[in-house]
Every structure is written in C-alpha cells, then in structure tokens.
Design a protein around this motif. Structure first.
Motif, PDB file in Angstrom:
ATOM      1  N   GLY A   1      12.827  -2.774  -0.439  1.00 14.60           N
ATOM      2  CA  GLY A   1      13.410  -1.463  -0.130  1.00 14.60           C
ATOM      3  C   GLY A   1      12.772  -0.764   1.052  1.00 14.60           C
ATOM      4  N   VAL A   2      12.145  -1.532   1.945  1.00 12.38           N
ATOM      5  CA  VAL A   2      11.470  -0.950   3.114  1.00 12.38           C
ATOM      6  C   VAL A   2      12.209  -1.384   4.386  1.00 12.38           C
TER       7      VAL A   2
ATOM      8  N   GLU B   1       9.044 -15.879  22.777  1.00  8.61           N
ATOM      9  CA  GLU B   1      10.367 -16.244  23.290  1.00  8.61           C
ATOM     10  C   GLU B   1      11.423 -15.601  22.400  1.00  8.61           C
ATOM     11  N   PHE B   2      12.605 -15.350  22.928  1.00  7.47           N
ATOM     12  CA  PHE B   2      13.672 -14.676  22.196  1.00  7.47           C
ATOM     13  C   PHE B   2      13.899 -15.288  20.805  1.00  7.47           C
ATOM     14  N   ASP B   3      14.064 -16.621  20.752  1.00 11.46           N
ATOM     15  CA  ASP B   3      14.365 -17.279  19.471  1.00 11.46           C
ATOM     16  C   ASP B   3      13.249 -17.117  18.448  1.00 11.46           C
ATOM     17  N   LYS B   4      12.005 -17.196  18.934  1.00 13.18           N
ATOM     18  CA  LYS B   4      10.836 -17.045  18.047  1.00 13.18           C
ATOM     19  C   LYS B   4      10.722 -15.599  17.551  1.00 13.18           C
ATOM     20  N   ASN B   5      11.037 -14.646  18.426  1.00  8.61           N
ATOM     21  CA  ASN B   5      11.027 -13.228  18.052  1.00  8.61           C
ATOM     22  C   ASN B   5      12.072 -12.979  16.961  1.00  8.61           C
ATOM     23  N   VAL B   6      13.257 -13.584  17.139  1.00  7.19           N
ATOM     24  CA  VAL B   6      14.335 -13.460  16.139  1.00  7.19           C
ATOM     25  C   VAL B   6      13.855 -14.017  14.797  1.00  7.19           C
ATOM     26  N   GLN B   7      13.264 -15.199  14.848  1.00  2.00           N
ATOM     27  CA  GLN B   7      12.821 -15.897  13.633  1.00  2.00           C
ATOM     28  C   GLN B   7      11.788 -15.068  12.856  1.00  2.00           C
ATOM     29  N   LEU B   8      10.765 -14.572  13.575  1.00  2.00           N
ATOM     30  CA  LEU B   8       9.700 -13.783  12.940  1.00  2.00           C
ATOM     31  C   LEU B   8      10.262 -12.471  12.388  1.00  2.00           C
ATOM     32  N   THR B   9      11.079 -11.809  13.197  1.00  2.63           N
ATOM     33  CA  THR B   9      11.643 -10.520  12.774  1.00  2.63           C
ATOM     34  C   THR B   9      12.511 -10.694  11.533  1.00  2.63           C
ATOM     35  N   LYS B  10      13.328 -11.757  11.532  1.00  2.00           N
ATOM     36  CA  LYS B  10      14.225 -12.021  10.402  1.00  2.00           C
ATOM     37  C   LYS B  10      13.423 -12.237   9.108  1.00  2.00           C
ATOM     38  N   GLN B  11      12.323 -12.965   9.230  1.00  2.00           N
ATOM     39  CA  GLN B  11      11.439 -13.213   8.066  1.00  2.00           C
ATOM     40  C   GLN B  11      10.934 -11.891   7.488  1.00  2.00           C
ATOM     41  N   VAL B  12      10.479 -10.997   8.380  1.00  2.00           N
ATOM     42  CA  VAL B  12       9.939  -9.706   7.929  1.00  2.00           C
ATOM     43  C   VAL B  12      11.062  -8.841   7.353  1.00  2.00           C
ATOM     44  N   VAL B  13      12.241  -8.871   7.991  1.00  2.00           N
ATOM     45  CA  VAL B  13      13.383  -8.089   7.490  1.00  2.00           C
ATOM     46  C   VAL B  13      13.731  -8.528   6.067  1.00  2.00           C
ATOM     47  N   ASP B  14      13.828  -9.835   5.838  1.00  2.00           N
ATOM     48  CA  ASP B  14      14.180 -10.338   4.498  1.00  2.00           C
ATOM     49  C   ASP B  14      13.148  -9.893   3.464  1.00  2.00           C
ATOM     50  N   MET B  15      11.872 -10.018   3.837  1.00  2.00           N
ATOM     51  CA  MET B  15      10.788  -9.651   2.923  1.00  2.00           C
ATOM     52  C   MET B  15      10.786  -8.142   2.667  1.00  2.00           C
ATOM     53  N   ALA B  16      10.888  -7.337   3.719  1.00  2.00           N
ATOM     54  CA  ALA B  16      10.798  -5.877   3.581  1.00  2.00           C
ATOM     55  C   ALA B  16      12.010  -5.309   2.846  1.00  2.00           C
ATOM     56  N   HIS B  17      13.203  -5.783   3.204  1.00  2.00           N
ATOM     57  CA  HIS B  17      14.420  -5.272   2.552  1.00  2.00           C
ATOM     58  C   HIS B  17      14.396  -5.552   1.046  1.00  2.00           C
ATOM     59  N   ALA B  18      13.820  -6.686   0.662  1.00  2.00           N
ATOM     60  CA  ALA B  18      13.721  -7.008  -0.761  1.00  2.00           C
ATOM     61  C   ALA B  18      12.855  -5.983  -1.494  1.00  2.00           C
TER      62      ALA B  18
ATOM     63  N   ALA C   1       0.823  -1.216   0.000  1.00  2.00           N
ATOM     64  CA  ALA C   1       0.000   0.000   0.000  1.00  2.00           C
ATOM     65  C   ALA C   1       0.860   1.270   0.000  1.00  2.00           C
ATOM     66  N   GLY C   2       2.197   1.107   0.027  1.00  2.00           N
ATOM     67  CA  GLY C   2       3.067   2.281  -0.075  1.00  2.00           C
ATOM     68  C   GLY C   2       3.729   2.730   1.214  1.00  2.00           C
ATOM     69  N   TYR C   3       3.632   1.933   2.277  1.00  2.00           N
ATOM     70  CA  TYR C   3       4.340   2.272   3.519  1.00  2.00           C
ATOM     71  C   TYR C   3       5.849   2.183   3.272  1.00  2.00           C
ATOM     72  N   THR C   4       6.601   3.090   3.905  1.00  2.00           N
ATOM     73  CA  THR C   4       8.051   3.102   3.693  1.00  2.00           C
ATOM     74  C   THR C   4       8.796   2.519   4.891  1.00  2.00           C
ATOM     75  N   SER C   5       8.064   1.980   5.847  1.00  2.00           N
ATOM     76  CA  SER C   5       8.653   1.429   7.062  1.00  2.00           C
ATOM     77  C   SER C   5       7.590   0.576   7.759  1.00  2.00           C
ATOM     78  N   VAL C   6       8.013  -0.560   8.333  1.00  2.00           N
ATOM     79  CA  VAL C   6       7.056  -1.389   9.068  1.00  2.00           C
ATOM     80  C   VAL C   6       7.667  -1.846  10.392  1.00  2.00           C
ATOM     81  N   MET C   7       6.790  -2.053  11.386  1.00  2.00           N
ATOM     82  CA  MET C   7       7.248  -2.649  12.640  1.00  2.00           C
ATOM     83  C   MET C   7       6.669  -4.053  12.741  1.00  2.00           C
ATOM     84  N   ILE C   8       7.518  -5.013  13.101  1.00  2.00           N
ATOM     85  CA  ILE C   8       7.018  -6.329  13.471  1.00  2.00           C
ATOM     86  C   ILE C   8       7.231  -6.469  14.979  1.00  2.00           C
ATOM     87  N   ASP C   9       6.133  -6.701  15.693  1.00  2.00           N
ATOM     88  CA  ASP C   9       6.221  -6.773  17.147  1.00  2.00           C
ATOM     89  C   ASP C   9       6.124  -8.227  17.604  1.00  2.00           C
TER      90      ASP C   9
END
Ligand SMILES: [Zn+2]
Length: 275
Positions: free
Chosen positions: A126-127, A107-124, A94-102
């Motif tokens: 350019g967000v 648990e720490f490991d699950k937070n890392v896993q979810l965040t990493k997934q969103v980072v890979d998707m968003a960076h691809a 929809a044109g957002y230039t930044s997203v937060m994944i909360d």
C-alpha cells in the motif's frame, strides 16, 4: 493524517500547486517543518536520503515524525533517492508512506526492471513509488553532462513500470548552484502533456521564485528542498550559540535552529501553494 505520498500529489496536480518535500536530518529539522505545516495548514512531504538513515538509524525519522505530528494538513513520509530494493523495503517496514527508487544512472531497460520490482513490492504494502529518468546534476556532473528526460522515454517508462510519480531531469542540480541554472520549462510542459502521473523536481534550492512558479505552472507537482533547510538549520544554530553563550543546555540554543527551519519552510510552502 499521515497518508500515501501519491494522495497528496494527485490532489496537487489536479489543483495546480506543488507539495514541497523537505529533507530532514534530526529532531530539530523535523520540528521546524512540522511547525510550518501546522501553522499554514498545508500538506508537505518529509523525506530522508539513505545517507541520513545511515547517520540516524532507519526507524528513527518516521518515529520522530509520527511522535510530533499534531494533525492539521495531511503529510507523507518519503524515502528520497533509495538505491536498491532493500532500503525501500526497510523504510516501508519502518512506516514510510512513499519511497523513491533512483535507477537513473542505469540503462533505460535496467531502470525499468529495478523500478518495476520496487513498484510491485511497495504496492503490495500500500505504499507509492517515485522513480527518476534523466539526470539531475550533483557533485560530479557539470551542466553539459546533465541528461534531460526524453518525452517518449518518459511515456514508455511510466507505462512499463506503473510508477506513481516521476522525477525528471530538466537542468536542475543538487546542492549549491555555481552559476545561474538554465531550466527547460518547455520540457516539463511537453512531458506533463503526455504523462498522467505527477512530476517531481529535484534540486530546487537556489532556483528563483519565478522559475519555481513557472515549473509548477508547467506541470510539476512535488518539489524537493534540502540545501535551503540545511543552511537555515546551521545559521539558526550558530545564532543560538552566540545568543546563549553562557549556557550548556542544548534545549536553550537548538530552538533557534528549529525556528530558522520553520521560517524557511513556511516561505517555501507559500511559494509552492499560492492562495
Ligand atoms: Zn534529488
């Protein structure tokens, strides 16, 4: 220009100020914060939580911002507290230039896993991505249950996820504070000393100006304001309805709400970015 959120935050971190992030709910709050950034020529972030997207439609808010942004200082459009990969994807589309994944409740490991997934998707696309580690108080937690962000966990989390900014738990809470909040300024500084990316403070409505300035000095580069703006909107709207009692045209009384949001936003921008 409407830019990636991280562009604004990296500059703020370098120059020692914070970018205020305003939660908007409707056209009038968008107009209020856009007026404020345009009058002061200072960058801001305009953001929505998923509940707002459910209320108004996912394509609505970025369209409102883009249609009414008149240039001047750079701004970003951000998803606040995204709960899963899909809502982040939808906002990027929809044109957002930044997203937060909360993933802060995981648990720490699950937070890392979810965040990493969103980072890979968003960076691809350019967000950039904001994540959260530790807890920020809200309706369910009392002060004793808020989990402060651990310094070594923050270092590890940033390394493992490649996230662009990090919201930390240091004693703040969302909504209206019942007592005087105790903010761990030292913890902000300890994390800022060892983590390279910009740090984010949530739940700032209700903190004193002095505490907010100290948080910025300690290393906070983005500060979220939601409650203050909603209170201003509602107060302005009530005043408008009383002042224009005889009218039935919303365009005569809603400007009171726009002006009230604009005034509060201007005060916050000045507080976050002293000249
Ligand atoms: Zn928050």
């Amino acid at each position: 220009m409407i830019v990636r959120g991280s562009e604004l935050l990296i500059k703020a971190k370098k120059d020692g100020y914070a970018v205020p992030a305003f939660n908007v709910d409707n056209l009038e709050s968008v107009l209020g914060v856009l007026n404020a950034t345009s009058i002061l020529s200072k960058p801001i972030i305009i953001q929505t939580i998923p509940r707002t997207l459910k209320y108004g439609g996912i394509a609505t808010y970025s369209s409102l911002v883009k249609a009414n942004y008149k240039g001047g200082a750079d701004i970003a459009i951000h998803l606040d507290h995204g709960g899963d990969l899909q809502v982040c994807r939808d906002c990027i589309d929809a044109g957002y230039t930044s997203v937060m994944i909360d993933g802060s409740m995981l648990e720490f490991d699950k937070n890392v896993q979810l965040t990493k997934q969103v980072v890979d998707m968003a960076h691809a696309s350019g967000v950039c991505v904001e994540a959260e580690l530790g807890t920020i108080g809200g309706k369910e937690e009392t002060e004793g249950q808020i989990k402060y962000t651990e310094v070594d966990e923050a270092v590890k989390f940033v390394e493992l996820t490649g996230v662009d900014s990090l919201a930390i738990g240091v004693g703040t809470a969302h909504g209206v504070y019942k007592g005087t909040p105790h903010i761990a300024i030292d913890r902000i500084k300890e994390i800022a000393d060892v983590v390279d990316i910009p740090l984010v403070l949530h739940g700032a409505s209700g903190l004193s100006d002095e505490v907010i300035r100290n948080c910025i000095k300690a290393g906070i580069s983005k500060i979220n304001f939601a409650t203050h703006l909603r209170q201003a909107f509602t107060k302005g709207l009530k005043e408008g309805l009383v002042s224009k009692e005889a009218t039935y045209d919303p365009k005569t009384y809603l400007p009171y709400a726009i002006k009230a949001v604009q005034d509060v936003a201007m005060g916050i921008i000045k507080l976050c970015q002293p000249d």
